[in-house]
Design a protein around this motif. Structure first.
Motif, PDB file in Angstrom:
ATOM      1  N   UNK A 128       0.827  -1.201   0.000  1.00 41.30           N
ATOM      2  CA  UNK A 128       0.000   0.000   0.000  1.00 41.30           C
ATOM      3  C   UNK A 128       0.865   1.256   0.000  1.00 41.30           C
ATOM      4  N   UNK A 129       1.884   1.259   0.874  1.00 39.53           N
ATOM      5  CA  UNK A 129       2.751   2.433   0.953  1.00 39.53           C
ATOM      6  C   UNK A 129       3.503   2.645  -0.353  1.00 39.53           C
ATOM      7  N   UNK A 130       3.940   1.542  -0.976  1.00 39.53           N
ATOM      8  CA  UNK A 130       4.626   1.651  -2.259  1.00 39.53           C
ATOM      9  C   UNK A 130       3.688   2.220  -3.316  1.00 39.53           C
ATOM     10  N   UNK A 131       2.463   1.731  -3.322  1.00 36.91           N
ATOM     11  CA  UNK A 131       1.495   2.206  -4.305  1.00 36.91           C
ATOM     12  C   UNK A 131       1.266   3.704  -4.123  1.00 36.91           C
ATOM     13  N   UNK A 132       1.142   4.130  -2.851  1.00 38.79           N
ATOM     14  CA  UNK A 132       0.963   5.544  -2.554  1.00 38.79           C
ATOM     15  C   UNK A 132       2.129   6.363  -3.087  1.00 38.79           C
ATOM     16  N   UNK A 133       3.313   5.845  -2.821  1.00 39.59           N
ATOM     17  CA  UNK A 133       4.516   6.556  -3.228  1.00 39.59           C
ATOM     18  C   UNK A 133       4.652   6.582  -4.752  1.00 39.59           C
ATOM     19  N   UNK A 134       4.222   5.499  -5.411  1.00 37.72           N
ATOM     20  CA  UNK A 134       4.239   5.485  -6.870  1.00 37.72           C
ATOM     21  C   UNK A 134       3.299   6.533  -7.449  1.00 37.72           C
ATOM     22  N   UNK A 135       2.123   6.643  -6.833  1.00 37.30           N
ATOM     23  CA  UNK A 135       1.157   7.627  -7.321  1.00 37.30           C
ATOM     24  C   UNK A 135       1.712   9.030  -7.170  1.00 37.30           C
ATOM     25  N   UNK A 136       2.367   9.283  -6.023  1.00 38.61           N
ATOM     26  CA  UNK A 136       2.946  10.600  -5.813  1.00 38.61           C
ATOM     27  C   UNK A 136       3.954  10.904  -6.920  1.00 38.61           C
ATOM     28  N   UNK A 137       4.782   9.902  -7.212  1.00 40.68           N
ATOM     29  CA  UNK A 137       5.771  10.075  -8.269  1.00 40.68           C
ATOM     30  C   UNK A 137       5.112  10.428  -9.590  1.00 40.68           C
ATOM     31  N   UNK A 138       4.058   9.682  -9.902  1.00 43.19           N
ATOM     32  CA  UNK A 138       3.336   9.878 -11.158  1.00 43.19           C
ATOM     33  C   UNK A 138       2.757  11.294 -11.220  1.00 43.19           C
TER      34      UNK A 138
ATOM     35  N   UNK B 140      15.417   0.035 -14.649  1.00 40.72           N
ATOM     36  CA  UNK B 140      14.117   0.656 -14.912  1.00 40.72           C
ATOM     37  C   UNK B 140      13.114   0.281 -13.829  1.00 40.72           C
ATOM     38  N   UNK B 141      13.123   1.018 -12.702  1.00 34.51           N
ATOM     39  CA  UNK B 141      12.214   0.671 -11.608  1.00 34.51           C
ATOM     40  C   UNK B 141      10.793   1.117 -11.891  1.00 34.51           C
ATOM     41  N   UNK B 142       9.938   0.207 -12.310  1.00 33.36           N
ATOM     42  CA  UNK B 142       8.524   0.577 -12.454  1.00 33.36           C
ATOM     43  C   UNK B 142       7.644  -0.313 -11.574  1.00 33.36           C
ATOM     44  N   UNK B 143       6.395   0.094 -11.380  1.00 37.48           N
ATOM     45  CA  UNK B 143       5.549  -0.611 -10.415  1.00 37.48           C
ATOM     46  C   UNK B 143       5.407  -2.100 -10.671  1.00 37.48           C
ATOM     47  N   UNK B 144       5.565  -2.544 -11.926  1.00 39.08           N
ATOM     48  CA  UNK B 144       5.433  -3.983 -12.154  1.00 39.08           C
ATOM     49  C   UNK B 144       6.538  -4.755 -11.439  1.00 39.08           C
ATOM     50  N   UNK B 145       7.714  -4.111 -11.315  1.00 35.91           N
ATOM     51  CA  UNK B 145       8.800  -4.742 -10.565  1.00 35.91           C
ATOM     52  C   UNK B 145       8.341  -5.043  -9.145  1.00 35.91           C
ATOM     53  N   UNK B 146       7.613  -4.110  -8.563  1.00 37.99           N
ATOM     54  CA  UNK B 146       7.112  -4.275  -7.205  1.00 37.99           C
ATOM     55  C   UNK B 146       6.224  -5.513  -7.090  1.00 37.99           C
TER      56      UNK B 146
ATOM     57  N   UNK C 252      14.081   3.049  -2.632  1.00 41.38           N
ATOM     58  CA  UNK C 252      15.108   4.076  -2.750  1.00 41.38           C
ATOM     59  C   UNK C 252      15.146   4.646  -4.155  1.00 41.38           C
ATOM     60  N   UNK C 253      15.043   3.753  -5.148  1.00 39.27           N
ATOM     61  CA  UNK C 253      15.064   4.208  -6.537  1.00 39.27           C
ATOM     62  C   UNK C 253      13.879   5.131  -6.800  1.00 39.27           C
ATOM     63  N   UNK C 254      12.716   4.750  -6.298  1.00 36.75           N
ATOM     64  CA  UNK C 254      11.521   5.572  -6.452  1.00 36.75           C
ATOM     65  C   UNK C 254      11.738   6.948  -5.842  1.00 36.75           C
ATOM     66  N   UNK C 255      12.310   6.930  -4.627  1.00 37.43           N
ATOM     67  CA  UNK C 255      12.519   8.179  -3.912  1.00 37.43           C
ATOM     68  C   UNK C 255      13.580   9.034  -4.615  1.00 37.43           C
ATOM     69  N   UNK C 256      14.578   8.384  -5.190  1.00 42.29           N
ATOM     70  CA  UNK C 256      15.582   9.129  -5.958  1.00 42.29           C
ATOM     71  C   UNK C 256      14.975   9.808  -7.171  1.00 42.29           C
ATOM     72  N   UNK C 257      14.085   9.077  -7.860  1.00 43.65           N
ATOM     73  CA  UNK C 257      13.438   9.651  -9.036  1.00 43.65           C
ATOM     74  C   UNK C 257      12.603  10.854  -8.657  1.00 43.65           C
TER      75      UNK C 257
ATOM     76  N   UNK D 284      18.563  11.887   1.527  1.00 46.47           N
ATOM     77  CA  UNK D 284      17.724  12.073   0.358  1.00 46.47           C
ATOM     78  C   UNK D 284      16.485  12.881   0.715  1.00 46.47           C
ATOM     79  N   UNK D 285      15.875  12.486   1.832  1.00 47.40           N
ATOM     80  CA  UNK D 285      14.645  13.149   2.242  1.00 47.40           C
ATOM     81  C   UNK D 285      14.916  14.597   2.667  1.00 47.40           C
ATOM     82  N   UNK D 286      16.076  14.846   3.276  1.00 51.27           N
ATOM     83  CA  UNK D 286      16.441  16.216   3.624  1.00 51.27           C
ATOM     84  C   UNK D 286      16.611  17.081   2.389  1.00 51.27           C
ATOM     85  N   UNK D 287      17.242  16.503   1.367  1.00 50.47           N
ATOM     86  CA  UNK D 287      17.446  17.258   0.135  1.00 50.47           C
ATOM     87  C   UNK D 287      16.123  17.609  -0.505  1.00 50.47           C
TER      88      UNK D 287
END
Lengths: 321, 321, 321, 321, 321
Positions: B249-259, D172-178, D251-256, E253-256
């Protein structure tokens, strides 16, 4: 204060309140229970001068901030247990120390704070409720039983406060909730630090390790053990529930961020293209298509509404709004 | 209600429904099983008046919210076990307490709620299905066996609900899903708290620790132990699966934010330079290059399209769109 | 430096400061304690030349960075323990090694750094405070007791520094706080690595595993064991508290991000529509409704205020501002 | 299908395929191995009618979804083990159940699915490879050995798929990887649930707990134990690796996100001041400084370039671009 | 290659390099050590043809990727240990397998890769350093001692590389740092998988479980055990340190992100109102207040500066800039 209970030869229970009385009852072999409540120095002295307890046990007694433990000194047992500190009003879960000596003839309790469990026992004795069983191991059970029993309401109160917080997280997650979660975590940590060794003390008393606890009383000690085990379990699961509350709070925060960002993005993506169009048509150029016609303005209004509605439908489809 | 089963001298099974009947059967030594279902106070009294059970066991019996345990009182065993609470409709996993006394001659069961496992046994007895083995340890096995068996459908239902949630997370992760995940976590925690000690109770029954369980019946108890072990394993792995659902769930949330952020950025980086250009050319200046030519406007349109398409290609390359 | 204490036949305590004195006292059987403080190579030699200790123990003695342990060589015990390093000023929790040999006749201590516990014992001896109990196991207890006691202030200092950090997190969470949290985490890790095995060493001394510790002294060793157990518990809970501090810091960071984003979104959603309207009315068109009227400007101002206030009320309702 | 192997008095191995043959061989005492592969009901009956196995073992046999275990019924052992399910094509790690009875004279295997290990043994027997050791415990070892051996390729395949995922995360970190990471996590959980108890079964066989396993064969069982221990270790470390993959993905998601936000911020901070300047100079005012000069426009262009380059240098310095 | 050492009747150490020499020395009972370094098939054969070692041990010997273990075959011990692989240049922590047979008369070592510890022993023997103790258990200790000793520099190197990474995280956290953290995590996992069972092997050798290790040598084995325990502790704490590095990286990362978003928000909230004002005054209206006055422009400039400075002070107060 010192409360000393002893039985006269005719079986009557008497009370003494000074070290001299304790000494006399001890020499007569009639001593039953000495309760030292925030004792003066001269009252403390009876521990080594009259009863001749081991120097290390006496030191532990007088020192504070000890964890629950049980030491077997051969002739007597020395216990440290912790009672819940019930007369505080800030709603925080605290414990206070109770030191107990159990000898074959009598019990000595030692504590600096008022203690509900010893006070209860004193009342029962002075109200003439002669205990059915005069053995010290039985008296010890009575004291420990009411001491452990007093954890119950405190645990339930703790549980209620946690579930209040959970509701708050769902309704209105703000940073003050976080402070309270961390406050709970600390209380829970402290509780675990006390209840764990205390359970071990009761366990050792109940499993027949000590000669001073008669076999027929073990079932009673096992009964307290079951109760404190239940509290230990509750403390364990509180930990999980608090962790869950933290997760829930962080998730709620992250959900709000998502919500906020979606609103920002929806607004930006609708108005940025529109503003660009108006900028384009606002250029200081002489030849701008449609600038001379009266319907130019209305066409732009129409296009703006179309773009806006289109974007909105797109976001609806993407489940952003 | 009180259901008392005893064997007449000719081996016939008889039923009594009042304390007097129980007392008679007990004195005749023909008593087989007493099932106390939500008993009245006068029915409860037979526990100490007729059977003379230990005061502590009787207290535990009458108290509620006890964890599963087994106590050996020498002449008899006292067990607390928990059955799944099957007749609730809110789909939440709950358990209810069943207290059992096992003596060499008979079994006493005590419970406040309707209990499927004891009802099943009563039906089998009253329908004339004389048990092949009249020993109380066999009856205890029958009761525990059907009690544990009833966990099966509840566990499967729990598992199905979790996998529904997982699907939902992938399809449409919204905050209500989170509430349900936390609800599962709490149920799982509760389940673990019950099933763990219950497994220990059955384990102690099966490994020949108690003289009251004959050696030849141990394989039967081991069989229930295997079953409850399987449920314990399931409960353990449910925990992992729920944690995974939370992570998902948290990953999905974070993915949506990214999108969302990518969309915002793509729009902003395309339209901000363009708006700047139109602003530049919209300045209230007398001399702006190309302002007098009819093709000025179209060149800006062209440049805008070029910048837009260029940016788009760049983001395509960066894998943002 | 070498400090050697031995008893003359008349019971008087004498001091020697050279290997020759040690050798003489050893041969006379009057040796009581040899304290090797940052010894020269010729002083180190007495370990194998005079006392004939096992090569492996001597090697461990001379090597540094050893963890606490206890080895039974039959005739003597070899212990490694760690004292807190108290005379550093950077406030970081460090430990230094103390090697001890316990034989039936005497004690040998070996350390490279100044050590408060051995210095204290030496002072007490030279000031004429003849020990009440000349047995080496008693001397060992005295040394270990003061060594463990010195952990107390260091632990409290550590605790105080952590709670300072916690306050800082609530008041002003900046990245430097994070560095300090990680610093604490490392210190805590190091502490655990030392205190854990040290507790085990004291435990083995106190539970009567070694013939060289007389039964009547065990209560004294158990007393040190209780103290170090308390420190181990504190170290354990420090770990939890540090983890909590990290969580608190991350939550605070995430809260700030939320706050920042809300401000950005509120501003954007208020001003973007307004800017669009002004853009619309700023188009270079000949026919713009209301452009010729003197009240046009004021209507736009009014609309802007209305939109702004409306948005503000909406965000107030959404609890964003 | 039923495959029955028995030795004729002259030592020749014969095969029978019907219950009657099994019964005859059992009565003659020549029975060596009965392999029940997806048996019909009449074939299942030989378990209790001919061999008289305990009702509980037979029930476990017929039931599916049992975990590995071993039960000692005195005269015979009853084992449940799991083989890898090798003939599936979806690449998911599954296991199928194999039930085994080991008696002093013969072995009975029972399984619903095709099983590579029993098929291999049957081939070896029918191809005339008379086993060098006719004892059932040796046959059991052969079956278990090839069963455990078949885990090898499946484990390696699992490992390879995980390391593919890791590469994908970096590229290529995309949600399908998850989704695939969670799929692995579930498989790993399932694997652990099977391999753990199976290892325990082999451990108990190898450490001489059962009289039916001769001492001289124990080294062979220990050999399988080493192999399954290796797989258990692999399963354990897979868990860590999968957790790491999840961390890497997050981490990759957060980096992006960071990268995206930096681009947005760089663009906004460059173009917002510039757009403000053009807005300022685009005001519908009569007196705007420089508006009448032909170089006004070029000065603004110049200022824009200066501001843009300055910002870029600032961000370069801040390491944002 | 095969290196065989044996003692001639006169006590001289001789070397043989072919299977025939081994066979002779074995039959004469003078064999001391056979080191099989990447042996040919004919050299491997001596394991079963000459020494008659158990088939399973020989298979384990020839197979690779085995975990450390120790098997007692009655007459001899079979050990698998792992040495650090020191001659690689990529800086990654790897281990290679060494198989050892210990019999009452001689030692056999078997390895495919060059091994520093066996090479060292061979040099010491050939350089005439006749071992003081010809017992095989002493030779085994020598080999294991230097093998374990070689872990030291590798562990320190590992520690240094981790602390380099930590510095890098503080200075410049970029995604490549993450890759290296995960690389460390994998190495640490691998190390733990090897060092854990290896420690267990040494533990069993040192605690007197095997008759082939004389009592007087146990202190020596305990010494290696202490050393490998220290490395195990180090490996354990490396894990914590790596986890901490990951946390530090994610926090950085989060600080940045926070810093970036603050800059964006500060710019947006300053320039959006200003741009709105210029848009308002840039509307294509005939009647705009102040448009005809020469000071209109300068008032707007002044208002802009006021708004900008006010916002800046507000953000300063909020600690955003």
């Amino acid at each position: 204060m010192l409360h000393c209970y002893f039985f006269e030869p005719d079986g009557k229970l008497k009370v003494a309140n000074d070290p001299a009385g304790v000494r006399r009852a001890f020499q007569d072999g009639t001593l039953y229970w000495v309760d030292l409540e925030n004792p003066t120095e001269s009252e403390e002295e009876i521990l080594w001068e009259v009863f001749n307890f081991h120097q290390l046990a006496v030191e532990d007694c007088i020192a504070t901030h000890q964890y629950p433990k049980i030491d077997d000194y051969g002739d007597y047992l020395y216990l440290i247990v912790h009672a819940v500190d019930y007369n505080k009003k800030d709603g925080v879960f605290r414990t206070t120390e109770l030191d107990i000596f159990l000898t074959p003839q009598f019990v000595v309790t030692f504590h600096y704070d008022l203690m509900r469990s010893t006070t209860q026992q004193r009342h029962r004795l002075t109200e003439g409720a002669i205990p059915p069983d005069r053995r010290p191991a039985f008296l010890l059970h009575q004291i420990l039983d009411s001491l452990i029993h007093n954890y119950g309401p405190a645990m339930e109160n703790f549980e209620k406060r946690i579930s209040n917080i959970e509701e708050l997280i769902i309704k209105k997650p703000d940073p003050r909730v976080l402070d309270r979660i961390f406050q709970f975590k600390k209380e829970g940590l402290n509780l675990k630090r006390i209840v764990g060794p205390q359970r071990e003390v009761i366990n050792r008393l109940s499993r027949g390790e000590f000669r001073l606890i008669p076999t027929e009383l073990r079932a009673y000690y096992r009964d307290i053990f079951d109760e404190i085990s239940r509290y230990t379990e509750m403390a364990e699961s509180h930990r999980d529930v608090i962790m869950m509350a933290l997760d829930a709070y962080l998730s709620a925060t992250s959900n709000r961020l998502n919500e906020v960002m979606r609103v920002l993005t929806v607004f930006s993506t609708i108005f940025m293209p529109l503003t660009f169009i108006t900028g384009l048509l606002g250029m200081n150029f002489e030849h701008i298509p449609g600038a001379e016609n009266w319907w130019g303005f209305y066409i732009i209004i129409g296009v703006s509404i179309l773009v806006g509605v289109g974007m909105y439908i797109y976001f609806k489809f993407k489940k952003w709004v």
